[in-house]
Design an enzyme around this catalytic site. Structure first.
Site, PDB file in Angstrom:
ATOM      1  N   TYR A  12      31.040 128.821  59.222  1.00  0.00           N
ATOM      2  CA  TYR A  12      30.597 127.487  59.618  1.00  0.00           C
ATOM      3  C   TYR A  12      31.734 126.658  60.212  1.00  0.00           C
ATOM      4  O   TYR A  12      31.689 126.235  61.374  1.00  0.00           O
ATOM      5  CB  TYR A  12      30.002 126.807  58.379  1.00  0.00           C
ATOM      6  CG  TYR A  12      29.629 125.364  58.494  1.00  0.00           C
ATOM      7  CD1 TYR A  12      29.916 124.482  57.469  1.00  0.00           C
ATOM      8  CD2 TYR A  12      28.965 124.853  59.621  1.00  0.00           C
ATOM      9  CE1 TYR A  12      29.544 123.141  57.541  1.00  0.00           C
ATOM     10  CE2 TYR A  12      28.592 123.529  59.704  1.00  0.00           C
ATOM     11  CZ  TYR A  12      28.890 122.674  58.655  1.00  0.00           C
ATOM     12  OH  TYR A  12      28.539 121.338  58.728  1.00  0.00           O
ATOM     13  N   SER A 126      40.657 122.688  49.733  1.00  0.00           N
ATOM     14  CA  SER A 126      39.440 121.932  49.404  1.00  0.00           C
ATOM     15  C   SER A 126      39.757 120.808  48.435  1.00  0.00           C
ATOM     16  O   SER A 126      40.638 120.934  47.589  1.00  0.00           O
ATOM     17  CB  SER A 126      38.420 122.888  48.760  1.00  0.00           C
ATOM     18  OG  SER A 126      37.375 122.169  48.152  1.00  0.00           O
ATOM     19  N   TYR A 150      36.654 129.295  41.975  1.00  0.00           N
ATOM     20  CA  TYR A 150      36.824 129.030  43.408  1.00  0.00           C
ATOM     21  C   TYR A 150      37.962 128.030  43.628  1.00  0.00           C
ATOM     22  O   TYR A 150      38.876 128.271  44.424  1.00  0.00           O
ATOM     23  CB  TYR A 150      35.523 128.484  44.019  1.00  0.00           C
ATOM     24  CG  TYR A 150      35.738 127.824  45.355  1.00  0.00           C
ATOM     25  CD1 TYR A 150      35.714 126.436  45.477  1.00  0.00           C
ATOM     26  CD2 TYR A 150      36.039 128.575  46.481  1.00  0.00           C
ATOM     27  CE1 TYR A 150      35.953 125.831  46.694  1.00  0.00           C
ATOM     28  CE2 TYR A 150      36.277 127.973  47.705  1.00  0.00           C
ATOM     29  CZ  TYR A 150      36.238 126.589  47.802  1.00  0.00           C
ATOM     30  OH  TYR A 150      36.495 125.991  48.999  1.00  0.00           O
ATOM     31  N   LYS A 154      41.948 128.249  45.456  1.00  0.00           N
ATOM     32  CA  LYS A 154      42.539 127.335  46.436  1.00  0.00           C
ATOM     33  C   LYS A 154      43.876 126.795  45.917  1.00  0.00           C
ATOM     34  O   LYS A 154      44.862 126.707  46.650  1.00  0.00           O
ATOM     35  CB  LYS A 154      41.573 126.179  46.732  1.00  0.00           C
ATOM     36  CG  LYS A 154      40.324 126.611  47.497  1.00  0.00           C
ATOM     37  CD  LYS A 154      40.661 127.303  48.815  1.00  0.00           C
ATOM     38  CE  LYS A 154      39.428 127.679  49.601  1.00  0.00           C
ATOM     39  NZ  LYS A 154      39.748 128.418  50.833  1.00  0.00           N
ATOM     40  N   ASN A 200      24.583 123.348  48.752  1.00  0.00           N
ATOM     41  CA  ASN A 200      25.083 122.040  49.135  1.00  0.00           C
ATOM     42  C   ASN A 200      23.964 121.088  49.568  1.00  0.00           C
ATOM     43  O   ASN A 200      22.905 121.508  50.015  1.00  0.00           O
ATOM     44  CB  ASN A 200      26.120 122.165  50.262  1.00  0.00           C
ATOM     45  CG  ASN A 200      27.364 122.944  49.826  1.00  0.00           C
ATOM     46  OD1 ASN A 200      27.877 123.768  50.548  1.00  0.00           O
ATOM     47  ND2 ASN A 200      27.852 122.684  48.620  1.00  0.00           N
ATOM     48  N   ARG A 293      23.968 118.604  37.442  1.00  0.00           N
ATOM     49  CA  ARG A 293      24.405 119.987  37.650  1.00  0.00           C
ATOM     50  C   ARG A 293      25.748 120.141  36.944  1.00  0.00           C
ATOM     51  O   ARG A 293      26.657 119.340  37.172  1.00  0.00           O
ATOM     52  CB  ARG A 293      24.548 120.270  39.148  1.00  0.00           C
ATOM     53  CG  ARG A 293      25.038 121.652  39.526  1.00  0.00           C
ATOM     54  CD  ARG A 293      24.948 121.879  41.029  1.00  0.00           C
ATOM     55  NE  ARG A 293      25.851 120.965  41.756  1.00  0.00           N
ATOM     56  CZ  ARG A 293      26.018 121.017  43.095  1.00  0.00           C
ATOM     57  NH1 ARG A 293      25.324 121.859  43.828  1.00  0.00           N
ATOM     58  NH2 ARG A 293      26.856 120.180  43.683  1.00  0.00           N
TER      59      ARG A 293
HETATM   60  C1  WQD Z   1      27.056 116.884  46.828  1.00  0.00           C
HETATM   61  C2  WQD Z   1      26.271 115.924  45.933  1.00  0.00           C
HETATM   62  C3  WQD Z   1      25.434 116.923  43.935  1.00  0.00           C
HETATM   63  C4  WQD Z   1      22.591 119.593  45.988  1.00  0.00           C
HETATM   64  C5  WQD Z   1      30.915 121.506  46.947  1.00  0.00           C
HETATM   65  C6  WQD Z   1      32.057 122.311  46.421  1.00  0.00           C
HETATM   66  C7  WQD Z   1      33.306 121.986  47.187  1.00  0.00           C
HETATM   67  C8  WQD Z   1      33.070 122.130  48.676  1.00  0.00           C
HETATM   68  C9  WQD Z   1      31.878 121.298  49.124  1.00  0.00           C
HETATM   69  C10 WQD Z   1      33.901 124.275  49.404  1.00  0.00           C
HETATM   70  C11 WQD Z   1      26.584 116.091  44.452  1.00  0.00           C
HETATM   71  C12 WQD Z   1      24.288 116.475  44.835  1.00  0.00           C
HETATM   72  C13 WQD Z   1      23.582 118.662  45.714  1.00  0.00           C
HETATM   73  C14 WQD Z   1      21.251 119.330  45.588  1.00  0.00           C
HETATM   74  C15 WQD Z   1      21.936 117.229  44.673  1.00  0.00           C
HETATM   75  N1  WQD Z   1      32.865 123.488  49.012  1.00  0.00           N
HETATM   76  N2  WQD Z   1      23.255 117.497  45.073  1.00  0.00           N
HETATM   77  N3  WQD Z   1      20.982 118.155  44.941  1.00  0.00           N
HETATM   78  O1  WQD Z   1      29.459 119.738  44.871  1.00  0.00           O
HETATM   79  O2  WQD Z   1      30.546 117.817  46.160  1.00  0.00           O
HETATM   80  O3  WQD Z   1      31.174 120.151  46.718  1.00  0.00           O
HETATM   81  O4  WQD Z   1      30.753 121.723  48.336  1.00  0.00           O
HETATM   82  O5  WQD Z   1      35.048 123.952  49.597  1.00  0.00           O
HETATM   83  O6  WQD Z   1      34.302 122.880  46.772  1.00  0.00           O
HETATM   84  O7  WQD Z   1      32.257 121.934  45.073  1.00  0.00           O
HETATM   85  O8  WQD Z   1      28.912 119.317  47.329  1.00  0.00           O
HETATM   86  O9  WQD Z   1      26.799 119.301  48.581  1.00  0.00           O
HETATM   87  O10 WQD Z   1      26.957 120.710  46.457  1.00  0.00           O
HETATM   88  O11 WQD Z   1      26.877 118.204  46.294  1.00  0.00           O
HETATM   89  O12 WQD Z   1      21.658 116.183  44.092  1.00  0.00           O
HETATM   90  O13 WQD Z   1      20.305 120.152  45.800  1.00  0.00           O
HETATM   91  O14 WQD Z   1      24.889 116.200  46.073  1.00  0.00           O
HETATM   92  O15 WQD Z   1      25.139 116.651  42.565  1.00  0.00           O
HETATM   93  O16 WQD Z   1      26.544 114.804  43.853  1.00  0.00           O
HETATM   94  P1  WQD Z   1      30.005 119.199  46.149  1.00  0.00           P
HETATM   95  P2  WQD Z   1      27.332 119.455  47.184  1.00  0.00           P
END
Ligand code: WQD
Length: 339
Positions: A12, A126, A150, A154, A200, A293
């Site tokens: 991506y 990250s 993960y 990093k 995500n 989560r």
């Molecule tokens: C964002 C917000 C969830 C999905 C992760 C990795 C990080 C990086 C980016 C690699 C949070 C909420 C999410 C859903 C929801 N990856 N959510 N319902 O967790 O901040 O970061 O991705 O480098 O390392 O940890 O991103 O998009 O998963 O979540 O409510 O179905 O959306 O609780 O608040 P995150 P995310």
């Protein structure tokens, strides 16, 4: 002409960086094993690069003989290392494969670079290395605290590069700590193509908006944030790609190494993103409030000042643009890269 090796090149962020480097006049050699991306990306990139055949090597960064052969076939001036597994939850279930791939791959690439006198390296890190931040916005001096395998890979990767630079000062490394990459190229030809159920937020919201999924589960609304839902620093993938160009320019023009945050400095909640996506798509995004989560934090957003002062880089796209570009990609490619 400067030749840049991109590992994880059809992924991506890397595919968007490929375009940005091409536009900046670099020759790119892409490398990928397609373990988490599609060969179809190469055809899309060829069209976006004006028909030029992408220079590509298929194989794994953990295959030392293959990586050595790549350095024998190409004169590489610098490496941007994206190739890594990146799912937090999966890393908890499969720590050995994450360490083998993410750390093993990094070591294999750095050893090949060393044998071939190539010592400029950009590392895809990250914001997850900050864990639960003690203060906001987060600066590069904040406490580091990985909370999953993960994130550990990093953190260890950053430590490996720091130790390498201390042992061999001619190495120049640029560590880029991404916050939350989202969106897609404005053409709608490349974008985020998660396999299975998206982990995500934005890709999941996109699939609800397009009707592929029924409802979004909002993971908790009792966080210490203005509306109770998680706050994150979402950054347009095109801005992120430009951050890599700026990092390489600095490594090629100025001695030394650096670690910078690549974020906008602005946090948005889950519900703010949902509303922005509904406005951009004109589609409803129904949701339910679900339990938190495990491992999620309340809020996380960057202090982007160092990237501005050191690299002359600032994110340009706002949340509306992130949603608009994500929606165009989702609408034009309902099945991702697989036709
Ligand atoms: C964002 C917000 C969830 C999905 C992760 C990795 C990080 C990086 C980016 C690699 C949070 C909420 C999410 C859903 C929801 N990856 N959510 N319902 O967790 O901040 O970061 O991705 O480098 O390392 O940890 O991103 O998009 O998963 O979540 O409510 O179905 O959306 O609780 O608040 P995150 P995310």
């Amino acid at each position: 002409m400067t030749t840049i090796l991109l590992t994880g090149a059809t992924g991506y962020i890397a595919s968007h960086t490929w375009l940005a480097l091409g536009a900046a006049g670099c020759q790119v050699v892409g490398l990928d094993d397609f373990s988490n991306s599609s060969p179809a990306v190469l055809q899309r990139l060829q069209a976006l690069l004006g028909g030029e055949q992408p220079v590509f090597e298929q194989g794994s960064v953990t295959d030392a003989a293959f990586v050595e052969s790549v350095f024998q076939r190409h004169r590489i001036d610098a490496v941007v290392h994206f190739a890594a597994f990146k799912a937090v939850g999966e890393s908890t279930a499969k720590p050995l494969s994450y360490y083998a791939n993410n750390i093993g791959g990094l070591l294999t690439v750095c050893e090949a670079m060393r044998r071939h006198g190539c010592h400029r390296f950009v590392f895809s890190s990250s914001a997850t290395v900050y864990g639960k931040p003690e203060a906001l916005p987060i600066t590069e001096q904040a406490r580091l605290q990985a909370t999953n395998p993960y994130g550990q890979t990093k953190l260890i990767g950053e430590q490996i590069l720091a130790d390498l630079g201390a042992a061999e000062p001619h190495w120049q490394t640029g560590v880029l700590r991404y916050f939350n990459p989202v969106g897609a190229h404005a053409s709608g030809q490349i974008g985020e193509d998660p396999r299975g159920i998206p982990n995500n937020l934005m890709p999941y919201v996109a699939q609800v908006a397009v009707g592929k999924r029924a409802r979004l589960q909002v993971f908790g609304n009792d966080y210490d944030t203005p509306d109770g839902t998680g706050v994150r620093d979402y950054i347009h993938v095109t801005d992120l790609a430009e951050g890599h160009v700026a990092a390489l320019r600095r490594l090629l023009e100025t001695p030394g190494s650096f670690t910078v945050n690549l974020g906008t400095g602005r946090g948005y909640s889950v519900l703010e993103l949902v509303r922005a996506y509904e406005a951009a798509s004109g589609r409803p995004v129904p949701y339910d409030i679900a339990p938190r989560r495990p491992g999620d934090i309340d809020a996380c957003y960057a202090d982007p000042a160092l990237a501005q002062s050191l690299l002359g880089w600032t994110a340009q796209h706002d949340l509306a643009r992130m949603c608009e570009d994500s929606w165009r990609w989702q609408r034009m490619n309902p099945h991702g890269f697989e036709t």
